[in-house]
Design a protein around this motif. Structure first.
Motif, PDB file in Angstrom:
ATOM      1  N   GLU A 321     -27.253  32.712  16.896  1.00 59.00           N
ATOM      2  CA  GLU A 321     -26.714  33.499  15.784  1.00 59.00           C
ATOM      3  C   GLU A 321     -27.688  33.521  14.609  1.00 59.00           C
ATOM      4  O   GLU A 321     -27.871  34.552  13.948  1.00 59.00           O
ATOM      5  CB  GLU A 321     -25.374  32.907  15.320  1.00 59.00           C
ATOM      6  CG  GLU A 321     -24.204  33.192  16.232  1.00 59.00           C
ATOM      7  CD  GLU A 321     -22.911  32.648  15.656  1.00 59.00           C
ATOM      8  OE1 GLU A 321     -22.195  33.404  14.967  1.00 59.00           O
ATOM      9  OE2 GLU A 321     -22.641  31.449  15.863  1.00 59.00           O
ATOM     10  N   ILE A 322     -28.317  32.380  14.346  1.00 58.13           N
ATOM     11  CA  ILE A 322     -29.256  32.289  13.226  1.00 58.13           C
ATOM     12  C   ILE A 322     -30.448  33.204  13.463  1.00 58.13           C
ATOM     13  O   ILE A 322     -30.857  33.964  12.576  1.00 58.13           O
ATOM     14  CB  ILE A 322     -29.713  30.831  13.021  1.00 58.13           C
ATOM     15  CG1 ILE A 322     -28.561  29.979  12.475  1.00 58.13           C
ATOM     16  CG2 ILE A 322     -30.901  30.762  12.063  1.00 58.13           C
ATOM     17  CD1 ILE A 322     -28.851  28.483  12.443  1.00 58.13           C
ATOM     18  N   VAL A 323     -31.023  33.147  14.667  1.00 59.88           N
ATOM     19  CA  VAL A 323     -32.194  33.979  14.984  1.00 59.88           C
ATOM     20  C   VAL A 323     -31.842  35.459  14.898  1.00 59.88           C
ATOM     21  O   VAL A 323     -32.611  36.269  14.348  1.00 59.88           O
ATOM     22  CB  VAL A 323     -32.729  33.619  16.388  1.00 59.88           C
ATOM     23  CG1 VAL A 323     -33.730  34.660  16.864  1.00 59.88           C
ATOM     24  CG2 VAL A 323     -33.372  32.241  16.367  1.00 59.88           C
ATOM     25  N   ALA A 356     -37.038  28.425  22.649  1.00 58.62           N
ATOM     26  CA  ALA A 356     -36.816  29.114  21.362  1.00 58.62           C
ATOM     27  C   ALA A 356     -37.659  30.384  21.309  1.00 58.62           C
ATOM     28  O   ALA A 356     -37.180  31.439  20.850  1.00 58.62           O
ATOM     29  CB  ALA A 356     -37.165  28.184  20.208  1.00 58.62           C
ATOM     30  N   CYS A 357     -38.885  30.304  21.787  1.00 58.57           N
ATOM     31  CA  CYS A 357     -39.755  31.485  21.807  1.00 58.57           C
ATOM     32  C   CYS A 357     -39.178  32.564  22.718  1.00 58.57           C
ATOM     33  O   CYS A 357     -39.202  33.758  22.385  1.00 58.57           O
ATOM     34  CB  CYS A 357     -41.157  31.101  22.272  1.00 58.57           C
ATOM     35  SG  CYS A 357     -42.083  30.129  21.060  1.00 58.57           S
ATOM     36  N   GLU A 358     -38.673  32.172  23.894  1.00 58.73           N
ATOM     37  CA  GLU A 358     -38.092  33.134  24.836  1.00 58.73           C
ATOM     38  C   GLU A 358     -36.895  33.836  24.208  1.00 58.73           C
ATOM     39  O   GLU A 358     -36.729  35.059  24.354  1.00 58.73           O
ATOM     40  CB  GLU A 358     -37.671  32.420  26.116  1.00 58.73           C
ATOM     41  CG  GLU A 358     -38.843  32.008  26.999  1.00 58.73           C
ATOM     42  CD  GLU A 358     -38.403  31.220  28.217  1.00 58.73           C
ATOM     43  OE1 GLU A 358     -37.169  31.126  28.453  1.00 58.73           O
ATOM     44  OE2 GLU A 358     -39.270  30.697  28.926  1.00 58.73           O
ATOM     45  N   MET A 359     -36.066  33.082  23.485  1.00 59.07           N
ATOM     46  CA  MET A 359     -34.900  33.668  22.838  1.00 59.07           C
ATOM     47  C   MET A 359     -35.328  34.703  21.799  1.00 59.07           C
ATOM     48  O   MET A 359     -34.803  35.824  21.745  1.00 59.07           O
ATOM     49  CB  MET A 359     -34.066  32.569  22.156  1.00 59.07           C
ATOM     50  CG  MET A 359     -32.856  33.095  21.385  1.00 59.07           C
ATOM     51  SD  MET A 359     -32.077  31.801  20.401  1.00 59.07           S
ATOM     52  CE  MET A 359     -31.502  30.701  21.680  1.00 59.07           C
ATOM     53  N   ILE A 360     -36.300  34.338  20.962  1.00 55.13           N
ATOM     54  CA  ILE A 360     -36.768  35.244  19.913  1.00 55.13           C
ATOM     55  C   ILE A 360     -37.404  36.494  20.523  1.00 55.13           C
ATOM     56  O   ILE A 360     -37.195  37.611  20.037  1.00 55.13           O
ATOM     57  CB  ILE A 360     -37.760  34.509  18.986  1.00 55.13           C
ATOM     58  CG1 ILE A 360     -37.019  33.419  18.198  1.00 55.13           C
ATOM     59  CG2 ILE A 360     -38.462  35.462  18.033  1.00 55.13           C
ATOM     60  CD1 ILE A 360     -37.924  32.504  17.404  1.00 55.13           C
ATOM     61  N   LEU A 361     -38.163  36.321  21.597  1.00 54.57           N
ATOM     62  CA  LEU A 361     -38.811  37.461  22.253  1.00 54.57           C
ATOM     63  C   LEU A 361     -37.774  38.410  22.842  1.00 54.57           C
ATOM     64  O   LEU A 361     -37.886  39.640  22.702  1.00 54.57           O
ATOM     65  CB  LEU A 361     -39.745  36.950  23.351  1.00 54.57           C
ATOM     66  CG  LEU A 361     -40.543  38.004  24.119  1.00 54.57           C
ATOM     67  CD1 LEU A 361     -41.476  38.757  23.172  1.00 54.57           C
ATOM     68  CD2 LEU A 361     -41.338  37.360  25.248  1.00 54.57           C
ATOM     69  N   GLN A 362     -36.747  37.854  23.493  1.00 49.92           N
ATOM     70  CA  GLN A 362     -35.716  38.677  24.129  1.00 49.92           C
ATOM     71  C   GLN A 362     -34.893  39.473  23.115  1.00 49.92           C
ATOM     72  O   GLN A 362     -34.304  40.497  23.457  1.00 49.92           O
ATOM     73  CB  GLN A 362     -34.784  37.793  24.963  1.00 49.92           C
ATOM     74  CG  GLN A 362     -35.434  37.218  26.216  1.00 49.92           C
ATOM     75  CD  GLN A 362     -34.576  36.164  26.897  1.00 49.92           C
ATOM     76  OE1 GLN A 362     -33.451  35.901  26.471  1.00 49.92           O
ATOM     77  NE2 GLN A 362     -35.115  35.555  27.946  1.00 49.92           N
ATOM     78  N   MET A 363     -34.878  39.017  21.881  1.00 45.02           N
ATOM     79  CA  MET A 363     -34.103  39.713  20.844  1.00 45.02           C
ATOM     80  C   MET A 363     -34.900  40.816  20.140  1.00 45.02           C
ATOM     81  O   MET A 363     -34.478  41.336  19.124  1.00 45.02           O
ATOM     82  CB  MET A 363     -33.606  38.704  19.802  1.00 45.02           C
ATOM     83  CG  MET A 363     -32.561  37.754  20.334  1.00 45.02           C
ATOM     84  SD  MET A 363     -32.014  36.568  19.089  1.00 45.02           S
ATOM     85  CE  MET A 363     -30.796  35.645  20.018  1.00 45.02           C
ATOM     86  N   GLY A 364     -36.048  41.172  20.700  1.00 41.24           N
ATOM     87  CA  GLY A 364     -36.815  42.285  20.155  1.00 41.24           C
ATOM     88  C   GLY A 364     -37.657  41.942  18.948  1.00 41.24           C
ATOM     89  O   GLY A 364     -37.955  42.819  18.118  1.00 41.24           O
ATOM     90  N   ALA A 365     -38.067  40.685  18.829  1.00 40.41           N
ATOM     91  CA  ALA A 365     -38.813  40.256  17.643  1.00 40.41           C
ATOM     92  C   ALA A 365     -40.136  40.999  17.492  1.00 40.41           C
ATOM     93  O   ALA A 365     -40.539  41.349  16.375  1.00 40.41           O
ATOM     94  CB  ALA A 365     -39.067  38.749  17.712  1.00 40.41           C
TER      95      ALA A 365
END
Length: 529
Positions: A321-323, A356-365
């Motif tokens: 949620e934070i990311v 954490a990097c995978e999560m950020i990447l998957q969210m379209g960062a």
């Protein structure tokens, strides 16, 4: 047995204070109250300058809150007295006896004035406080008597003996003064925290938050003192009350300053502060300014220098949620500051682990950040580009990142960042530019393992820029870290396109051992020193 500057300064925590950088005229007016000749004090005794009872009020810092005024007075006096005691030590080492005596009298006046003012304005009184005050006054009187005796003799043996006694007494003055100030500040901070927890008056709470924030800006020692008195608990009580919503930005700013202390982060965890921050960050009813301050708190507690953040289970539970909210803030922000704070928090999170990097990447960062860099309103400083390229560098270890960067024209952006230049020329901005150069080169080196990325970089004239940064120390601000990163990127791209590199560059920058190329290029700096 001499007392050196360092030994006395160890017990004087307030010899440098940001709060004291006030208007010079105001400082002069404040000092007039105590910097007077003895004869003048006798003549003016019991003869008020004005018939008004508050005739001195114009000479004091005017604030709407008495405790805030008392706190500022205490800090101001502490700084002045610390400075004077340090000067006495310096003059004593040079045997400037008359000067030492004059400065001792001056310091004595400041101590008396500080105690009198504090007792007149302090809301809290304690027997222990009065004991420290008495001890300090007694030692100040003893110091004055000793220094006066030194001005009445020229016998070297006597002066040597008295110098030893002065050193001991001066150290005692410093210790008693430090203990008194610490005790007074603890009492004041406790009062401010109680004011946060007990008051429903918005103006009273605002004044308390403002005072606490001011203390957090005065260095680690005072910041630790504020954290020790559980100010974090009081601030989160404010952040959980809707009728204090207008004070959220100020409370969060104070919280961010406190969270450079491990103790403050532990308190934040105990009061379930991560959940509270997440709720504010994901609530659309809160302003962008408020969310930006939440991002600042998250950036502080996720700093790579803070080793225990990853053990905050509540943060890991709320990280998705934070990311998501931080990326949305980057995408929707209307100011550079909001985007900077959000990207700084994201950059710190990418240092956690590959998950954490995978999560950020998957969210379209990648798309969001590259688009933000094309908007001068959102990413408008080297500091912001530093955060963005940090995220890209950490994401570039993941294979799916390369395709996204290629699709969003991210290679062109990275090559452009190799030309980062400061606007103001300040040391801080130059350091930020160095980091942008270094991390851009690191990202290109990592992504260069993909042939299509390497070809795109070469088409953007990347090789020429990398060679220039290696060859010309002034272009990389004489940074060895930038040099190593550029050499690594150049060698990676040379695998794909060695034909386009001149033979001299191949022989000096690509084919030798990395350490040999580094030594060759770093030695070029000698002519610029």
């Amino acid at each position: 047995m001499a007392v050196h500057n360092g030994s006395l300064l160890n017990v004087l925590p307030f010899h440098r204070m940001n709060l004291m950088q006030v208007d010079s005229v105001q400082r002069w007016m404040d000092d007039l109250m105590v910097m007077t000749e003895c004869e003048c004090m006798c003549i003016l005794q019991s003869k008020p300058i004005s018939v008004e009872d508050d005739s001195q009020s114009d000479l004091m810092l005017s604030t709407p809150d008495g405790s805030h005024n008392c706190l500022e007075m205490l800090l101001r006096r502490a700084w002045i007295i610390s400075t004077e005691l340090t000067k006495i030590v310096q003059k004593l080492e040079k045997n400037r006896w008359r000067r030492v005596h004059t400065m001792t009298i001056k310091t004595n006046c400041h101590v008396h004035s500080m105690i009198k003012e504090y007792n007149a304005h302090a809301k809290i009184s304690a027997e222990r406080m009065h004991q420290y005050q008495t001890l300090l006054l007694d030692k100040c009187s003893e110091l004055t008597e000793l220094t006066e005796r030194c001005t009445q003799t020229e016998n070297e043996d006597e002066l040597s003996s008295m110098k030893f006694s002065i050193n001991e007494t001066l150290t005692a003055v410093g210790q008693n003064f430090s203990q008194l100030i610490n005790l007074a500040l603890v009492q004041e901070v406790k009062g401010l925290v109680e004011q946060l927890e007990a008051s429903d008056n918005i103006h009273s709470v605002e004044a308390a938050i403002r005072s606490l924030f001011g203390l957090t800006q005065e260095g680690d020692r005072l910041c630790h003192l504020v954290a020790q008195e559980e100010a974090v608990v009081g601030l989160f009580k404010i952040l959980r009350q809707d009728h204090f919503k207008v004070l959220y930005p100020a409370a969060l700013r104070t919280l961010a300053s406190l969270c450079c202390m491990e103790e403050a982060i532990h308190q934040l965890d105990k009061v379930d502060g991560i959940l509270c921050l997440t709720e504010i960050l994901t609530d659309d009813s809160h302003s962008e300014a408020t969310k930006a301050e939440v991002a600042a708190v998250i950036a502080q507690i996720t700093s790579p220098h803070v080793t225990f953040t990853q053990h905050l289970s509540s943060f890991l539970e709320n990280m998705e949620e934070i990311v998501t909210a931080l990326l949305k803030l980057c995408e929707d922000s209307s100011t550079g500051e909001s985007c900077l704070l959000a990207s700084a928090a994201l950059a710190n999170i990418t240092f956690f682990d590959s998950l954490a990097c995978e999560m950020i990447l998957q969210m379209g960062a990648v798309r969001i950040l590259i688009n933000a860099c094309s908007d001068k309103q959102r990413v408008n400083t080297a500091y912001a580009r530093d955060q963005v390229v940090t995220i890209l560098a950490n994401l570039s270890i993941l294979d799916p990142c390369a395709e996204e960067i290629l699709q969003e024209n991210g290679v062109e952006l990275l090559v452009q960042m190799l030309s980062e230049k400061p606007i103001s020329g300040s040391l801080a901005e130059i350091s930020a530019c160095e980091r942008v150069l270094q991390k851009s080169a690191i990202t290109l080196a990592r992504l260069g393992r993909h042939t299509n990325i390497a070809e795109a970089a070469i088409n953007c004239d990347c090789i020429r820029q990398l060679i220039a940064l290696c060859r010309h120390p002034e272009e990389r601000y004489n940074s060895d870290a930038v040099l190593v990163a550029c050499l690594a990127a150049l060698r990676r791209l040379a695998v794909t396109h060695s034909d386009g590199i001149e033979d001299s560059d191949l022989q000096q920058l690509v084919r030798p051992r990395l350490v040999d190329s580094f030594l060759l290029c770093s030695n070029m700096e000698e002519s610029f020193v």
